[in-house]
Motif scaffolding. Structure first.
Motif, PDB file in Angstrom:
ATOM      1  N   MET A  88      58.888  39.851  37.868  1.00  0.00           N
ATOM      2  CA  MET A  88      57.434  39.836  37.853  1.00  0.00           C
ATOM      3  C   MET A  88      56.914  38.529  38.460  1.00  0.00           C
ATOM      4  N   TRP A  89      55.773  38.627  39.089  1.00  0.00           N
ATOM      5  CA  TRP A  89      55.190  37.509  39.824  1.00  0.00           C
ATOM      6  C   TRP A  89      53.767  37.247  39.343  1.00  0.00           C
ATOM      7  N   ARG A  90      53.512  35.970  39.083  1.00  0.00           N
ATOM      8  CA  ARG A  90      52.215  35.524  38.608  1.00  0.00           C
ATOM      9  C   ARG A  90      51.327  35.209  39.820  1.00  0.00           C
ATOM     10  N   VAL A  91      50.118  35.714  39.817  1.00  0.00           N
ATOM     11  CA  VAL A  91      49.161  35.354  40.875  1.00  0.00           C
ATOM     12  C   VAL A  91      48.275  34.246  40.334  1.00  0.00           C
ATOM     13  N   LYS A 120      39.238  42.825  36.599  1.00  0.00           N
ATOM     14  CA  LYS A 120      38.805  42.211  35.333  1.00  0.00           C
ATOM     15  C   LYS A 120      37.372  42.646  35.023  1.00  0.00           C
ATOM     16  N   THR A 121      37.029  42.647  33.728  1.00  0.00           N
ATOM     17  CA  THR A 121      35.637  42.873  33.360  1.00  0.00           C
ATOM     18  C   THR A 121      34.861  41.601  33.706  1.00  0.00           C
ATOM     19  N   SER A 122      33.537  41.713  33.665  1.00  0.00           N
ATOM     20  CA  SER A 122      32.685  40.568  33.948  1.00  0.00           C
ATOM     21  C   SER A 122      33.004  39.405  32.996  1.00  0.00           C
ATOM     22  N   ASP A 123      33.186  39.709  31.720  1.00  0.00           N
ATOM     23  CA  ASP A 123      33.496  38.676  30.725  1.00  0.00           C
ATOM     24  C   ASP A 123      34.868  38.044  30.978  1.00  0.00           C
ATOM     25  N   ALA A 150      36.541  37.981  33.828  1.00  0.00           N
ATOM     26  CA  ALA A 150      36.493  37.271  35.106  1.00  0.00           C
ATOM     27  C   ALA A 150      35.814  35.908  34.935  1.00  0.00           C
ATOM     28  N   THR A 151      34.736  35.882  34.176  1.00  0.00           N
ATOM     29  CA  THR A 151      34.014  34.633  33.933  1.00  0.00           C
ATOM     30  C   THR A 151      34.893  33.639  33.163  1.00  0.00           C
ATOM     31  N   ALA A 152      35.612  34.130  32.160  1.00  0.00           N
ATOM     32  CA  ALA A 152      36.493  33.263  31.364  1.00  0.00           C
ATOM     33  C   ALA A 152      37.623  32.681  32.228  1.00  0.00           C
ATOM     34  N   ILE A 153      38.230  33.501  33.082  1.00  0.00           N
ATOM     35  CA  ILE A 153      39.317  33.019  33.947  1.00  0.00           C
ATOM     36  C   ILE A 153      38.774  31.997  34.950  1.00  0.00           C
ATOM     37  N   CYS A 182      45.600  34.976  37.434  1.00  0.00           N
ATOM     38  CA  CYS A 182      44.766  36.171  37.628  1.00  0.00           C
ATOM     39  C   CYS A 182      45.447  37.401  37.062  1.00  0.00           C
ATOM     40  N   GLY A 183      46.792  37.374  37.030  1.00  0.00           N
ATOM     41  CA  GLY A 183      47.537  38.529  36.544  1.00  0.00           C
ATOM     42  C   GLY A 183      49.003  38.393  36.914  1.00  0.00           C
TER      43      GLY A 183
END
Ligand code: TYC
Length: 102
Positions: free
Chosen positions: A23-26, A49-52, A54-57, A69-70
């Motif tokens: 597995m690879w982390r982006v 991502k949801t808006s919430d 995405a904002t937190a990340i 990001c994932g």
């Protein structure tokens, strides 16, 4: 066998031929110029991502310098990195995104 010459066979473990894909982390990098809204839109559009979320990340990357990001199989991760870099280039933002093996 080792002492009497009788061959009793060598115990072997049979492993299924299929392997778990690595597995690879982006990773997203902070910079001083890419607008926060652009980063949020990337996280929603490319990383689903949801808006919430995405904002937190985005805020975490903004504050710490780096963030995830994932985590995906190589082909998916590589494609998402290319999509981010292409979108950033088109919008003329210096946003950087890379891959990291888990
Ligand atoms: N630091 C940027 C700003 O203040 C926002 C930003 C967040 C940029 C995350 C990149 O990966 C990033 N506009």
């Amino acid at each position: 066998g080792a002492d009497d010459g009788a061959e009793r066979g060598v115990a072997t473990k049979v492993r299924p031929k299929t392997k778990k894909p690595s597995m690879w982390r982006v990773i997203l990098m902070n910079d001083d110029y890419t607008p926060m809204e652009f980063v949020v839109s990337i996280l929603m559009g490319i990383f689903k991502k949801t808006s919430d979320e995405a904002t937190a990340i985005m805020l975490s990357v903004h504050q710490t310098g780096i963030g995830t990001c994932g985590v995906y199989t190589f082909e998916v991760a590589e494609t998402k990195v290319a999509q981010v870099m292409d979108a950033a280039k088109r919008a003329q933002h210096p946003l950087q995104c890379t891959l990291e093996k888990e």
